[in-house]
Design an enzyme around this catalytic site. Structure first.
Site, PDB file in Angstrom:
ATOM      1  N   ARG A 114     141.314  53.604  91.380  1.00 19.74           N
ATOM      2  CA  ARG A 114     141.064  52.735  92.260  1.00 19.74           C
ATOM      3  C   ARG A 114     142.478  52.484  92.941  1.00 19.74           C
ATOM      4  O   ARG A 114     143.609  52.622  92.542  1.00 19.74           O
ATOM      5  CB  ARG A 114     140.490  51.365  91.721  1.00 19.74           C
ATOM      6  CG  ARG A 114     141.537  50.750  90.870  1.00 19.74           C
ATOM      7  CD  ARG A 114     140.913  49.342  90.448  1.00 19.74           C
ATOM      8  NE  ARG A 114     142.176  48.588  89.710  1.00 19.74           N
ATOM      9  CZ  ARG A 114     141.741  47.336  89.236  1.00 19.74           C
ATOM     10  NH1 ARG A 114     140.619  47.061  88.795  1.00 19.74           N
ATOM     11  NH2 ARG A 114     142.974  46.843  88.594  1.00 19.74           N
ATOM     12  N   CYS A 118     146.851  54.798 101.209  1.00 17.40           N
ATOM     13  CA  CYS A 118     147.679  54.761 102.391  1.00 17.40           C
ATOM     14  C   CYS A 118     147.623  53.769 103.266  1.00 17.40           C
ATOM     15  O   CYS A 118     146.628  54.027 104.027  1.00 17.40           O
ATOM     16  CB  CYS A 118     147.965  56.149 102.835  1.00 17.40           C
ATOM     17  SG  CYS A 118     149.223  55.818 104.180  1.00 17.40           S
ATOM     18  N   GLU A 153     143.177  42.551  94.271  1.00 18.09           N
ATOM     19  CA  GLU A 153     144.743  42.848  93.800  1.00 18.09           C
ATOM     20  C   GLU A 153     145.443  43.754  94.356  1.00 18.09           C
ATOM     21  O   GLU A 153     145.938  44.915  93.810  1.00 18.09           O
ATOM     22  CB  GLU A 153     144.366  43.320  92.221  1.00 18.09           C
ATOM     23  CG  GLU A 153     143.807  42.300  91.451  1.00 18.09           C
ATOM     24  CD  GLU A 153     143.613  42.724  90.058  1.00 18.09           C
ATOM     25  OE1 GLU A 153     143.149  42.144  89.088  1.00 18.09           O
ATOM     26  OE2 GLU A 153     143.557  43.943  89.448  1.00 18.09           O
ATOM     27  N   CYS A 161     153.451  53.654 100.002  1.00 15.81           N
ATOM     28  CA  CYS A 161     153.216  55.281 100.304  1.00 15.81           C
ATOM     29  C   CYS A 161     154.473  55.857 100.846  1.00 15.81           C
ATOM     30  O   CYS A 161     154.902  54.981 101.654  1.00 15.81           O
ATOM     31  CB  CYS A 161     152.057  55.549 100.964  1.00 15.81           C
ATOM     32  SG  CYS A 161     151.498  56.925 101.502  1.00 15.81           S
ATOM     33  N   GLU A 312     139.990  35.519  88.184  1.00 20.36           N
ATOM     34  CA  GLU A 312     139.739  36.587  86.921  1.00 20.36           C
ATOM     35  C   GLU A 312     140.814  35.831  85.749  1.00 20.36           C
ATOM     36  O   GLU A 312     141.894  35.676  86.045  1.00 20.36           O
ATOM     37  CB  GLU A 312     140.365  38.047  87.273  1.00 20.36           C
ATOM     38  CG  GLU A 312     139.055  38.655  88.273  1.00 20.36           C
ATOM     39  CD  GLU A 312     139.772  39.886  88.281  1.00 20.36           C
ATOM     40  OE1 GLU A 312     140.146  40.471  87.426  1.00 20.36           O
ATOM     41  OE2 GLU A 312     139.309  40.611  89.328  1.00 20.36           O
ATOM     42  N   LYS A 361     135.236  49.710  79.694  1.00 23.23           N
ATOM     43  CA  LYS A 361     134.200  49.479  78.839  1.00 23.23           C
ATOM     44  C   LYS A 361     134.680  48.528  77.744  1.00 23.23           C
ATOM     45  O   LYS A 361     133.895  48.015  76.744  1.00 23.23           O
ATOM     46  CB  LYS A 361     133.433  50.562  78.498  1.00 23.23           C
ATOM     47  CG  LYS A 361     134.194  51.666  77.758  1.00 23.23           C
ATOM     48  CD  LYS A 361     133.392  53.142  77.412  1.00 23.23           C
ATOM     49  CE  LYS A 361     134.070  53.839  77.290  1.00 23.23           C
ATOM     50  NZ  LYS A 361     134.839  54.746  78.336  1.00 23.23           N
ATOM     51  N   PHE A 362     135.775  48.622  77.151  1.00 26.08           N
ATOM     52  CA  PHE A 362     136.421  47.769  76.101  1.00 26.08           C
ATOM     53  C   PHE A 362     137.146  46.490  76.541  1.00 26.08           C
ATOM     54  O   PHE A 362     137.456  45.873  75.646  1.00 26.08           O
ATOM     55  CB  PHE A 362     137.292  48.612  75.205  1.00 26.08           C
ATOM     56  CG  PHE A 362     136.617  50.050  74.403  1.00 26.08           C
ATOM     57  CD1 PHE A 362     135.342  49.768  73.823  1.00 26.08           C
ATOM     58  CD2 PHE A 362     137.220  51.119  74.966  1.00 26.08           C
ATOM     59  CE1 PHE A 362     134.831  50.881  73.395  1.00 26.08           C
ATOM     60  CE2 PHE A 362     136.448  52.060  74.341  1.00 26.08           C
ATOM     61  CZ  PHE A 362     135.457  52.008  73.611  1.00 26.08           C
TER      62      PHE A 362
END
Length: 673
Positions: A114, A118, A153, A161, A312, A361-362
């Site tokens: 993710r 650029c 984020e 870049c 978050e 997933k954890f």
């Protein structure tokens, strides 16, 4: 000021990222039923869904999102709707591989993570504007819509870049900034090492070089990269403002110094309608609740003191650190309410339902793999009730006692290569000074070095290697007007171009501190020095010492050994109606407490001997009243004296005299009057 709070939200925000696209539609009804049970008021939707919304170029599927938003609205849950521009689809990269960023070493990243973008790429910019426009046209007036959430984020994990498109844009940025190549040569000092340019077309990004490159170029590229990303945010924001008027637009920051160093959040805070932040505990052995408080104070300061929103954090452990311990029982509530105490208008999590697949997933969630018969779920439901009981604090502001100067651009400059010691870490000094203030039960505002400081009796400067002339005048005016200033070593050294200020160090701080520094004398690894005071007190320093020459300052502690033995180590200078302290070595926690304590006395900030260590007491106040948050991070029960009686909002009990706060608990008192 215009109301920038989430539209239609009448309570504090409580909820998290909701990713229904990961689940069959049969699960959605259960989701909203459990959200209501937990007291959820707001969820973030659609952040990573570009490939579903536009499965092929120019082909759109909004049906599933229509159904999700309708379901949430029907159940009284507000929506923070994302623009999914952090994750362009695979088909986009197949058509435009040059939109993938290139490292300084010339390696182009691949699709499959993710944030691989650029931000100079014209095709990405056009595609991002298009999907944002489509979303705004369809949902700009949707009754569930509370606010817009652009991207995700920014700066993580790729902040810069180094491709040819970025080189072209960098040259344009330099032309706008300096007017031409002569201005660049002057700013970067290219006469050194024969680096002079005769045309802007000769300039590239600071790619890999045989040895250290030009520091002025590297610093400006950090500024350029940040400004380019911010330009892309503004493009999406302006589309949303035009097509969805009256709905606030945000993007989630990561202000904690432990989590992101690539964004100049002072500049970003001016661009969003509502400042929001993501925060995750860094389990590196530090007192994690101190880092949390620091991040919350920094976020509030980026918001100019106005209420902000924690968008978050985690219910328990995360999955991206080397070791990811679970949170102790009650820790989630303490974390959440500590953010609220320091200005957040709620507590949001990543994420609602724990993922079965993918990289996270954890990572813990509000609804764990184990469902509702779990400790985490029970604590989530309890926290939802607590957050619901605090709705009266909406719109109030956190009251601060002291301020700390911080500048991301100075941090960038300090962290460039070939400094006197690699052991000097600006973040470490910021953490250490903040912890010293925290342990004296002082609530801290952060401030840009050129901001108005007059309302703060005490201002601390833990690490400001880069200071402009304007910043130097600002702190001098502050001290002359009666303020108390504490400055740590290697501050005030260079200007905005990383050029050493003319004359002796510490440059723009010479006059306010009443001293000069003849020479830096960094220490070797594990080397320490002793400091002695006139009262016989001894302190310990490491990493750094200096040959300090008083020019009006008085010596308070002196080096007792090492190359600088007999020289001033900690000084105090009276200037106008105020006082400026200077600390020329890296003091340990005990030493910092001694210096900060003396400075706090100068500032008239009385110690709170009645409060145990690791018990936070923070105030929020506004039209609805004054609220006292007491957060007990210890394993023992405590009692906190109340100057004014009131009502404890989480239990409904009257609070008078001494407020009982059980081990690990939080109490919030609405004070009478």
């Amino acid at each position: 000021m215009p109301d920038t709070s989430p539209r239609g939200l009448t309570r504090l925000a409580f909820g998290g990222d909701y990713n229904p696209e990961q689940w069959p539609e049969s699960v959605w009804q259960e989701d909203v039923r459990l959200m209501q049970e937990a007291g959820v008021t707001l969820v973030s939707v659609g952040i990573f869904s570009w490939a579903l919304l536009e499965p092929a170029p120019g082909e759109y599927d909004f049906g599933w999102l229509d159904r999700v938003l309708g379901l949430l609205h029907d159940n009284g849950i507000r929506v923070d709707l994302g623009t999914p521009t952090v994750v362009p689809p695979a088909w986009f990269y197949r058509a435009h591989p040059e939109a993938l960023p290139v490292t300084a070493e010339g390696v182009r990243y691949e699709f499959g993570s993710r944030g691989a973008i650029c931000h100079s790429n014209a095709d990405y910019r056009a595609a991002a504007a298009n999907i944002t426009t489509r979303l705004a046209e369809r949902y700009g007036g949707h009754p569930a819509l509370a606010m817009w959430h652009v991207h995700n984020e920014y700066g993580v994990p790729v902040s810069a870049c180094y491709c040819d498109a970025c080189a072209d844009r960098f040259r344009g940025w330099l032309a706008d900034t300096y007017g031409g190549v002569d201005g660049v040569n002057e700013a970067w000092g290219t006469a050194f090492w024969g680096q002079r340019y005769t045309d802007l077309g000769q300039i590239n990004p600071p790619r890999a070089t045989p040895t250290v490159g030009n520091p002025g170029q590297a610093l400006d590229y950090r500024r350029f990269a940040d400004a380019t990303i911010r330009e892309n945010f503004r493009a999406e924001r302006d589309i949303l403002h035009r097509l969805s008027p009256g709905v606030p637009v945000t993007t989630n920051f990561m202000t904690a110094l432990s989590q992101c160093d690539s964004m100049d959040y002072w500049a970003w805070g001016r661009e969003v309608d509502l400042v929001t932040n993501d925060h995750y505990l860094i389990t590196d052995g530090r007192r994690t609740h101190v880092n949390l408080a620091m991040a919350a104070d920094l976020t509030r300061s980026v918001a100019g003191g106005a209420p902000w929103l924690l968008l978050e954090h985690s219910t328990s452990g995360v999955n991206w650190q080397p070791r990811n311990p679970a949170k102790a029982p009650g820790e989630m509530a303490r974390n959440s309410l500590a953010h609220v105490a320091r200005g957040s208008e709620g507590a949001m999590f990543f994420q609602w339902r724990q993922s079965r697949r993918g990289a996270e997933k954890f990572h813990s969630a509000m609804l764990p793999h184990g469902g509702t018969d779990t400790r985490v779920w029970r604590e989530v439901a309890e926290l939802g009730a607590c957050v619901g009981a605090l709705s009266g604090i909406r719109g109030t502001r956190t009251e601060a006692d002291a301020a700390m100067l911080w500048d991301w651009q100075s941090w960038w400059a300090q962290n460039l290569s070939w400094r006197p010691s690699e052991d000097h870490d600006p973040r470490e000094r910021a953490d250490a000074f903040y912890e010293a203030l925290y342990d004296r039960h002082l609530t801290v505002d952060f401030a840009h070095p050129e901001a108005d400081l007059s309302r703060h009796p005490l201002v601390v400067v833990p690490a400001l290697y880069l200071m402009t002339e304007a910043a130097g005048r600002n702190v001098r005016s502050y001290v002359e007007g009666g303020g108390t200033l504490v400055v740590s070593y290697f501050s005030g050294i260079v200007d905005e171009h990383d050029a050493v200020h003319e004359g002796a160090c510490p440059g723009v701080l010479r006059d306010v501190l009443g001293l000069t520094v003849e020479e830096f004398s960094p220490l070797l690894r594990d080397q320490r020095v002793r400091l002695t005071g006139p009262d016989g007190s001894e302190l310990t320093g490491d990493v750094w010492t200096e040959f300090v020459v008083p020019r009006g300052a008085e010596t308070v502690w002196t080096y007792a050994d090492g190359l600088t033995a007999g020289r001033p180590a900690v000084t105090r200078h009276r200037l106008g109606r105020g006082t400026a302290w200077y600390v020329s070595t890296r003091l340990d926690a005990r030493g910092l407490d001694a210096v900060v304590g003396r400075a706090a006395d100068d500032a008239g900030l009385a110690p709170r001997a009645d409060l145990p260590r690791d018990v936070e007491v923070v105030r929020r106040a506004g039209e609805s009243g004054t609220y006292l948050f007491v957060i007990n991070h210890t394993a023992g029960d405590t009692k906190v004296p109340l100057e004014t009686p009131g009502t404890e909002l989480l239990t409904g009990e009257r609070a008078t005299g001494r407020l009982a706060v059980p081990a690990g608990a939080v109490r919030v008192v609405r004070l009478d009057g």
